[in-house]
Design a protein around this motif. Sequence first.
Motif, mmCIF file in Angstrom:
data_model
loop_
_atom_site.group_PDB
_atom_site.id
_atom_site.type_symbol
_atom_site.label_atom_id
_atom_site.label_comp_id
_atom_site.label_asym_id
_atom_site.label_seq_id
_atom_site.Cartn_x
_atom_site.Cartn_y
_atom_site.Cartn_z
ATOM 1 N N ILE C 35 0.875 -1.170 0.000
ATOM 2 C CA ILE C 35 0.000 0.000 0.000
ATOM 3 C C ILE C 35 0.911 1.218 0.000
ATOM 4 N N LEU C 36 0.765 2.029 -1.038
ATOM 5 C CA LEU C 36 1.675 3.158 -1.219
ATOM 6 C C LEU C 36 0.881 4.463 -1.111
ATOM 7 N N SER C 202 7.010 -5.717 -4.815
ATOM 8 C CA SER C 202 5.603 -6.113 -4.766
ATOM 9 C C SER C 202 5.126 -6.840 -6.017
ATOM 10 N N ASP C 203 4.173 -7.745 -5.820
ATOM 11 C CA ASP C 203 3.453 -8.321 -6.941
ATOM 12 C C ASP C 203 2.415 -7.323 -7.436
ATOM 13 N N LYS C 204 1.754 -6.667 -6.479
ATOM 14 C CA LYS C 204 0.778 -5.652 -6.829
ATOM 15 C C LYS C 204 0.937 -4.467 -5.886
ATOM 16 N N VAL C 205 0.563 -3.288 -6.392
ATOM 17 C CA VAL C 205 0.678 -2.087 -5.584
ATOM 18 C C VAL C 205 -0.677 -1.392 -5.524
ATOM 19 N N ASP C 217 -2.830 -2.231 -9.099
ATOM 20 C CA ASP C 217 -2.354 -2.949 -10.282
ATOM 21 C C ASP C 217 -0.965 -3.498 -10.029
ATOM 22 N N THR C 218 -0.444 -4.192 -11.046
ATOM 23 C CA THR C 218 0.945 -4.630 -10.941
ATOM 24 C C THR C 218 1.836 -3.404 -11.102
ATOM 25 N N PRO C 219 3.055 -3.459 -10.578
ATOM 26 C CA PRO C 219 3.958 -2.308 -10.714
ATOM 27 C C PRO C 219 4.157 -1.911 -12.177
ATOM 28 N N HIS C 225 1.046 2.791 -17.226
ATOM 29 C CA HIS C 225 -0.302 3.334 -17.416
ATOM 30 C C HIS C 225 -0.889 3.868 -16.122
ATOM 31 N N PRO C 226 -0.314 4.940 -15.589
ATOM 32 C CA PRO C 226 -0.901 5.516 -14.376
ATOM 33 C C PRO C 226 -2.333 5.963 -14.691
ATOM 34 N N ARG C 227 -3.227 5.753 -13.746
ATOM 35 C CA ARG C 227 -4.633 6.029 -14.022
ATOM 36 C C ARG C 227 -4.979 7.502 -13.756
ATOM 37 N N THR C 228 -4.309 8.103 -12.779
ATOM 38 C CA THR C 228 -4.641 9.495 -12.442
ATOM 39 C C THR C 228 -3.368 10.336 -12.365
#
Lengths: 276, 262, 347
Positions: C35-36, C202-205, C217-219, C225-228
Amino acid sequence: MNRKSAVWLLVPAFMGVLVFTFFPLIEIAIPTFQNRNGFFLLYAQFLKSSYNWQVIGRTFLIAFVTVMIVLILGLPISLWIGRQKTAVRQVLNLLILFPMLTNAVVRNFAWIIILGHDGIINKFLLALHLIKSPLDILYTDAAIIIGSVYLFLPIMINSLVGSVAELNVEIEEAAAILGSNPWHTLFKVVIPQLAPGILTGCILVFAGSMTAYTTPQILGGNRHLVLSTLIYQQAMTLGNWKNASVIALILIIISAFSMWIMRRVSHHLDRRPSNA
Amino acid sequence: MLDRRNKTLTTISILILALIMLPLVLVVITSFNNESSISLPIKGFTFSWYANIFQEPDFITGFETSLVVALIASGLALLIGIPAVYALTRYHLQHASWFQSFFLSPTLIPEIVIGFALYQAVVINLRTPVFISLIIGHFLLCLPYVIRLITASMLLMDSHIEEAGWICGCSPQKGFFLIVLPNIKTSIIAAFMMCFINSFNNIPISLFMNGPSITMLPPAILNYLQNNYDPTVSAISVLLMVFTALMMFLVEKAIGIKKITE
Amino acid sequence: MADLEVQNLAKSYDGKTKVLKDISFSVKNGEFVSILGPSGCGKTTTLRIIAGLIPETSGQVLVDNKDITKVPVYKRNFGMVFQSYALFPHLSVFENVAFGLKTRKIAKSEIKEKVAAMLELTGLSDLADKFPAQLSGGQQQRVSLARALIIDPELLLMDEPLSNLDAKLRLKMREEICRLQKKMKMTVLFVTHDQQECFAISDKVLIMKQGHIDQFDTPQTIFHHPRTEYVARFIGYDNFVPVSPNSCQDNYHVKAGETVLTTTEDCLNAKVLTIRPENIVLDLKEATQNTFDGKIINREYLGQSFKYTVESKLGEFKVEEARQKMRSSGDEVTLTLPAKHLHPLSE
């Protein structure tokens, strides 16, 4: 200023303590050993009397029970105060400090109002018809213990609240996550961490209640003497100065010895390396 | 968890707090009783016991003497204690920790014994005036507070600021007054307050020297309590509580009350 | 180890402001999820609710499809590593690691065996009799990890475990945690504010912002593809070009002021276009689109490359160029933003 002249700054304090604490003690000690029939004669005489042993025993008993009760009452409230928000904690600290700084005569006198023949407890019990005649609570060992607890509880709380506030709450959370319930955490994690503070508090209270004069004088009456009231009685009422000196020295030895033992025990219990 | 939201802990704590405060509240209530016995509940309301305090010369002179002795003893302890602490904390003297313990040693002797020994050695054998002996006894009571509190703040103070003062042209003597003292001011006030309160309240040391020639307030109340049992004791107790509260208020205003318990 | 599912988790301390708003995500058995987010975004609150240290306001926490929301913390079978390590100062290393086994009333001989094995695994065997105060930061970290792992937790929670270590040690511990995680096939939930650290292991962040999830999503996906805009900023997209949504007829062109920019992703609703500094090209001769003039106003030397600040009609751009020829302030350049690296963001 060099180190040699700095030493002169110590002289007044050094002489003050030496001349007015240690010389008087030596001065009262010497006559107690000057007997034709033996060096320790007066001490042997004192320790032969079963009445005196009763007084010594009472002195110990009161100090011991006082420490225990003060600890049992002091620990939960210290935990509670130590974990309040700063503003609340400051107010509570004031409430604890106020009795601590109030004259001991006043604080002991309050318990006469509560424990006396005409006191609140007796009136209450009589009104409920639980007793037919007033109980003798005042002028007993129990009254001295109650008074001592009242006198020393704020001191214990005051010395514990600081250590509680310094505890890292994450350590208790870690214990909880590892499966420790709150009760288990209290005894296995919280109290062990507070141990140094608890032991310091206990030594303070033990030594204090063992040598206190005012409380046994006000709440114990003439028939429940402890060593400190016995000294006063021997010296001022009976005019037996040598005997008073003997008791004074015995009191010093006993209280110093108890403190030494407690320090040893606390040193032994505190397993953490002191200089890590 | 064992935090302030724990209900059991809160209940127990509030009960204990009540136990601590209630006896003092009772004393206040009894001081207004219009009967001549100390009992509860009170039958009526009167201020006459407060007036009665001023009919007792022992209380008036006792208050004056206690005040004077406490002031002189506290001042003396500061005057003698501060230089000693300064030497111990700044000059890396040999046996510094031994001296430290030695200055604190009067706390190891039961107060009643200090009073008794002083009375014998100083008043009886040396024929020192009782008043002087009282000052000496109370000085011994005060000195450890000064040593402890001032040492703590000297150790916290950055010793470089004093050196900076010397480099700026201060002599060590001048530096002591211009740099060291102002920086330990709060703990000096704290030490003075602790000395004053404890000296003013003390009984065991004053006890032996309390007599026809000199009366101290606490022993005077103790005496009165043993011979009379009327609400005058409650009334003077209330005045002493007000006095304590006043002292606490002053400390809080001057330096923050927390300083004196550290 | 087990699956974790968090459903509609919300938290409010005062009944008014919500520090967590409707958090839902799931972690599969053996996955390492981070969790970042910056401090105050609710990441630690989320972790502490999952651990059971603070009560949720609403929502559920499920482990292997069992609702554990009302199970008290000491009855959940989790491991946790704290930022302060939270070692028991009054217990030796051995006793610290054994603590969780003792509360489970396990036989002494078995405790001895298990602890010895765990100390061996974490390289602490020589320190068994030491006390926490005698250990270095890295050693304390290992004890904390060993203590959490020994109870064979269904889920390992880590709250910024590396932030108290110096940079070198942090890398080493990071590798070690990875190694242990793979070896023991642990399900891990790892809270951090360090982007590099969390992408590396991480596998997912899960990226959090003000109490809600911005992207999970995955790193690799997040990186490319950052969403925001918030996520993009967080992971090193330094350049943001505001554009007018729906300003062109088709889905692959959009207007920034009077300049038309081309993208390879659908940019119909884009409010901002973003590009990483290392993807901008300077003085590209054969450029046909997304190209315009600029002037260098600042230069930083980064070792492998130079980072320039370039002023242009579309605002300031950060450009990273990995070549030996050094440009200087005042140089005139042309900027090219390759369409495939230009990401449209709608929020």
